[in-house]
Design an enzyme around this catalytic site. Structure first.
Site, PDB file in Angstrom:
ATOM      1  N   GLY A 177      44.175  13.402  43.536  1.00  0.00           N
ATOM      2  CA  GLY A 177      43.487  13.933  42.368  1.00  0.00           C
ATOM      3  C   GLY A 177      44.135  15.137  41.734  1.00  0.00           C
ATOM      4  O   GLY A 177      43.592  15.728  40.809  1.00  0.00           O
ATOM      5  N   THR A 178      45.312  15.523  42.192  1.00  0.00           N
ATOM      6  CA  THR A 178      45.954  16.685  41.604  1.00  0.00           C
ATOM      7  C   THR A 178      46.722  16.325  40.332  1.00  0.00           C
ATOM      8  O   THR A 178      47.282  17.198  39.683  1.00  0.00           O
ATOM      9  CB  THR A 178      46.923  17.358  42.590  1.00  0.00           C
ATOM     10  N   GLY A 179      46.788  15.038  40.021  1.00  0.00           N
ATOM     11  CA  GLY A 179      47.406  14.659  38.756  1.00  0.00           C
ATOM     12  C   GLY A 179      48.780  14.048  38.886  1.00  0.00           C
ATOM     13  O   GLY A 179      49.559  14.068  37.927  1.00  0.00           O
ATOM     14  N   LYS A 180      49.103  13.478  40.027  1.00  0.00           N
ATOM     15  CA  LYS A 180      50.426  12.889  40.216  1.00  0.00           C
ATOM     16  C   LYS A 180      50.620  11.672  39.312  1.00  0.00           C
ATOM     17  O   LYS A 180      51.641  11.545  38.641  1.00  0.00           O
ATOM     18  CB  LYS A 180      50.626  12.508  41.693  1.00  0.00           C
ATOM     19  N   THR A 181      49.629  10.804  39.295  1.00  0.00           N
ATOM     20  CA  THR A 181      49.717   9.626  38.444  1.00  0.00           C
ATOM     21  C   THR A 181      49.780  10.028  36.978  1.00  0.00           C
ATOM     22  O   THR A 181      50.591   9.521  36.203  1.00  0.00           O
ATOM     23  CB  THR A 181      48.487   8.721  38.666  1.00  0.00           C
ATOM     24  N   HIS A 203      41.521  39.195  54.559  1.00  0.00           N
ATOM     25  CA  HIS A 203      42.409  38.609  55.566  1.00  0.00           C
ATOM     26  C   HIS A 203      43.810  38.380  54.975  1.00  0.00           C
ATOM     27  O   HIS A 203      44.812  38.837  55.509  1.00  0.00           O
ATOM     28  CB  HIS A 203      41.793  37.300  56.061  1.00  0.00           C
ATOM     29  N   GLU A 204      43.855  37.702  53.846  1.00  0.00           N
ATOM     30  CA  GLU A 204      45.157  37.403  53.238  1.00  0.00           C
ATOM     31  C   GLU A 204      45.856  38.681  52.777  1.00  0.00           C
ATOM     32  O   GLU A 204      47.069  38.824  52.915  1.00  0.00           O
ATOM     33  CB  GLU A 204      45.000  36.437  52.063  1.00  0.00           C
TER      34      GLU A 204
HETATM   35  P1  ADP Z   1      46.593  11.610  41.761  1.00  0.00           P
HETATM   36  O1  ADP Z   1      47.511  10.550  41.272  1.00  0.00           O
HETATM   37  O2  ADP Z   1      47.304  12.887  42.121  1.00  0.00           O
HETATM   38  O3  ADP Z   1      45.659  11.192  42.832  1.00  0.00           O
HETATM   39  P2  ADP Z   1      45.472  11.326  39.155  1.00  0.00           P
HETATM   40  O4  ADP Z   1      46.641  11.583  38.292  1.00  0.00           O
HETATM   41  O5  ADP Z   1      45.132   9.903  39.405  1.00  0.00           O
HETATM   42  O6  ADP Z   1      45.660  12.063  40.550  1.00  0.00           O
HETATM   43  O7  ADP Z   1      44.225  12.114  38.576  1.00  0.00           O
HETATM   44  C1  ADP Z   1      43.060  11.444  38.159  1.00  0.00           C
HETATM   45  C2  ADP Z   1      42.571  12.003  36.848  1.00  0.00           C
HETATM   46  O8  ADP Z   1      42.196  13.351  36.984  1.00  0.00           O
HETATM   47  C3  ADP Z   1      43.637  11.988  35.776  1.00  0.00           C
HETATM   48  O9  ADP Z   1      43.669  10.775  35.097  1.00  0.00           O
HETATM   49  C4  ADP Z   1      43.206  13.131  34.878  1.00  0.00           C
HETATM   50  O10 ADP Z   1      42.234  12.695  33.962  1.00  0.00           O
HETATM   51  C5  ADP Z   1      42.555  14.092  35.838  1.00  0.00           C
HETATM   52  N1  ADP Z   1      43.516  15.129  36.222  1.00  0.00           N
HETATM   53  C6  ADP Z   1      44.064  15.319  37.452  1.00  0.00           C
HETATM   54  N2  ADP Z   1      44.906  16.359  37.453  1.00  0.00           N
HETATM   55  C7  ADP Z   1      44.923  16.839  36.201  1.00  0.00           C
HETATM   56  C8  ADP Z   1      45.619  17.915  35.545  1.00  0.00           C
HETATM   57  N3  ADP Z   1      46.459  18.702  36.229  1.00  0.00           N
HETATM   58  N4  ADP Z   1      45.393  18.114  34.237  1.00  0.00           N
HETATM   59  C9  ADP Z   1      44.537  17.330  33.557  1.00  0.00           C
HETATM   60  N5  ADP Z   1      43.861  16.312  34.091  1.00  0.00           N
HETATM   61  C10 ADP Z   1      44.032  16.057  35.402  1.00  0.00           C
HETATM   62 ZN    ZN Z   2      45.841  34.508  58.634  1.00  0.00          ZN
END
Ligand code: ADP
Ligand code: ZN
Length: 644
Positions: free
Chosen positions: A231-235, A449-450
């Site tokens: 969910g970090t936006g790799k796809t 801590h950090e």
């Molecule tokens: P991953 O492939 O890392 O699991 P996705 O690219 O499939 O994550 O993310 C799913 C959705 O979440 C994307 O289609 C987008 O709508 C949203 N999203 C995730 N990361 C971002 C980002 N950095 N900026 C904007 N939207 C994001």
């Molecule tokens: Zn520590």
């Protein structure tokens, strides 16, 4: 394939689906089993109006639903270590319909008791149950599994992936997103992960003009591994690269490659690359590559043949590129450490781009992107929202916006208000998935801590410079202090090692200095510091008392430190005690020093904490600015004494 078999497959799938759904989403109104005593308690309270008894089982409804199992709020809180996300406890659901079982002893007063409390009693004749139904329930799952295997076997042996209904199995399931102007994704839609984005600009450049790189004899990039949590936006990033370059995008999840039929995965890969080559320049995106690219270990079991073939096919295809085709393979994973080395070799996925969870500013930017088409009320404060969502990924934030919009719609509003966001967040964060909403006290403690780690890294000569400090939770850690070595080191001076131990102990030291109490948050710090101190004493001859005697084997890369001398130690118990005392001594000294330094520089510590609470992540420059401390000092050069 004869139609009859298709039907059976269909029915089997339906049943399997039903069973899975039942297991995953138990009926909301299904009776909750409560203890007999609870049942009686509720009767006594007048919370039960009627019951149905059948044999020894009693079913009925509570007038007011009773949460069961009881939420053990306070107890759970106290023994949950502060620094670990609390384990998702079994959800307590309000029981409206309940059942219970009569205990083996005869509760003689029960009838009287029920009548006294005005409970209507109905008896239901014991159902004999149709013999077939019981049989099916008992053997159903087994039959299903056997049936499935028979089906697979026949599918695999007939036609070899070519004949009749088998057509298309070897065809790639890759989805092709043609980049028409309308639905084209660009970098404008990617927010909060600028570092990763910047690293991919070169790839876009290459795709726009593949010849440019190769003309002068340079090698074109072939494969880029995107590393980051789900969910970090790799796809999204991969699609944006294609969009920016205006090339088609082929995507396939590696998990989909792995079918039970050997050879199909490889055929799919071949087909996918063929399609891409035909429309080059293009991007191929392989999601979840770790599911086929796992290092081939000795414990591998069934299905590996298939994975290996699929993986080899990918490598073969990539090795076959001359670099002039203009095809770049992007692959995503969240566990790079399990990947087979062969994937990471030059000419394959030799570029790695880390996609981090967004920090506060990143989250705000992502919220801005996803609220572009959402009518926001004037009271919406995206900055505050970003501040209260540490640990959420881009996908989570997108989900948050979506939930808030749904909530606003349900509340019959024309705009989404701040309250909608807050409620949606609560729903998302307090759900079973993410127990990561930290209390302000916890956040402050993590920040101290950090900051303890960071300030000491600045103060102790010889420590590695602090590169970044963050209180955005990452994996197991609720905060991280990143240090980077000043130079490549091959030889570690003693002063450097001590500086490191002091830094490692700085987290706990800060907590003690500020709060006077201890938490479990220092576990891995303590582990690392102890290991280092032990090595100083037993391997590197840095204890005057024990001298330059090897007291522990070198690390064995296969067996770990314990491997070489398994069991028997070549020294006396007396020596063992001395080692322990020396290790203890080093830790003690470093800990004392850490505390003393932090007391002395309390102001810098407090300033850093304040900044961290506001901004969550600070880079090297900001840390120096906030604390007013000079950059990390190198160790004083000890002049080399001439010996004769
Ligand atoms: P991953 O492939 O890392 O699991 P996705 O690219 O499939 O994550 O993310 C799913 C959705 O979440 C994307 O289609 C987008 O709508 C949203 N999203 C995730 N990361 C971002 C980002 N950095 N900026 C904007 N939207 C994001
Ligand atoms: Zn520590």
């Amino acid at each position: 394939m004869p139609p009859r078999r298709t039907w059976w497959t269909f029915i089997a799938l339906l049943i399997a689906n039903y069973l899975v759904m039942r297991a995953l989403f138990p009926d909301a109104d299904a009776p909750v089993t409560v203890p007999y005593t609870v049942f009686k308690e509720q009767v006594a309270k007048g919370n039960v109006k009627a019951i149905y008894s059948q044999g020894v089982s009693i079913e009925g409804k509570f007038t007011t639903p009773v949460p069961w199992p009881p939420a053990n709020g306070q107890a759970a809180r106290d023994d949950t270590p502060l620094w670990r996300a609390p384990a998702a406890s079994q959800p307590s659901q309000p029981a409206a319909t309940f059942n219970t079982t009569l205990p083996a002893f005869v509760d003689e007063g029960l009838e009287r008791f029920l009548i006294d409390h005005q409970v209507e009693i109905s008896a239901v004749p014991i159902r004999t149950g149709s013999g077939w139904g019981t049989l099916l329930l008992g053997f159903g799952p087994a039959l299903l599994i056997i049936g499935f295997y028979v089906w697979l076997y026949r599918r695999a042996t007939q036609g070899g992936g070519l004949g009749g209904g088998m057509m298309g199995i070897g065809k790639s399931k890759a989805r092709r997103y043609d980049q028409e102007v309308e639905n084209r994704v660009t970098f404008a839609e990617v927010a909060g992960i600028d570092e990763a984005e910047n690293e991919l600009v070169e790839v876009v450049d290459f795709l726009k003009d593949p010849g440019k790189y190769t003309r002068l004899g340079g090698t074109a990039p072939k494969g880029v591994l995107l590393i980051g949590a789900p969910g970090t936006g790799k796809t999204l990033l991969a699609r944006a690269v294609a969009g920016e370059a205006g090339v088609p995008f082929f995507s396939l999840s590696a998990a989909e490659f792995v079918e039970m039929i050997v050879g199909v995965g490889a055929a799919r890969v071949r087909d996918l690359f063929k399609q891409a080559r035909e429309s080059a320049p293009a991007i191929i995106f392989i999601d979840e590559i770790d599911s086929i690219g796992r290092a081939r270990g000795p414990t591998a079991i069934g299905g590996v043949g298939e994975q290996e073939q699929t993986l080899n096919q990918i490598l073969t295809e990539m090795d076959g590129f001359s670099g002039r085709e203009g095809i770049i393979v992007l692959a995503a994973t969240n566990q790079p450490d399990v990947l087979d080395r062969a994937l990471l070799r030059p000419g394959r996925f030799d570029r790695r781009v880390v996609v981090n969870l967004p920090d506060k500013n990143g989250r705000q930017a992502i919220l801005r992107v996803h609220t572009r088409k959402v009518p926001l009320a004037a009271d919406v404060d995206l900055s505050a929202l970003a501040l209260s969502t540490p640990g959420l990924s881009g996908a989570d934030l997108k989900n948050l916006v979506n939930e808030a919009a749904l909530l606003a719609a349900r509340r019959e509003r024309n705009q989404v208000h701040h309250k909608d966001f807050v409620d949606a967040l609560e729903k998302i964060v307090l759900g079973p998935e993410r127990p990561l909403l930290l209390s302000p006290e916890d956040r402050e403690r993590i920040a101290y801590h950090e900051s303890g780690h960071a300030v000491l890294a600045l103060l102790v000569p010889g420590a590695d410079p602090v590169h970044r400090v963050t209180i955005v939770p990452r994996g197991q850690a609720l905060g991280v202090t990143y240090q980077r070595p000043q130079t490549d080191r091959y030889n570690y001076p003693e002063g450097y090692l001590r500086a490191r131990i002091i830094g490692m102990l700085g987290g706990r030291a800060a907590e003690e200095v500020v709060y006077g109490t201890k938490t479990t948050g220092a576990e891995s710090d303590i582990e690392q510091a102890t290991q280092l101190a032990r090595n100083m004493v037993t391997r590197w001859g840095m204890s005057d008392k024990l001298g330059m005697v090897q007291l522990a084997p070198r690390d064995n890369p296969y067996l770990g430190a314990a491997g070489a001398w398994a069991g028997s130690k070549p020294f006396s118990d007396q020596t063992a005690r001395e080692i322990d005392a020396e290790v203890h001594g080093i830790i003690q000294q470093c800990h004392d020093e850490a505390k003393a330094l932090l007391v002395q520089h309390r102001a810098a510590l407090d300033q850093l904490v304040e900044a961290l609470l506001a901004r969550e992540t600070l880079d090297e420059h900001e840390i120096l600015q906030v604390t007013g401390l000079p950059p990390s000092q190198p160790l004083r050069n000890t002049p080399i004494a001439a010996t004769d």
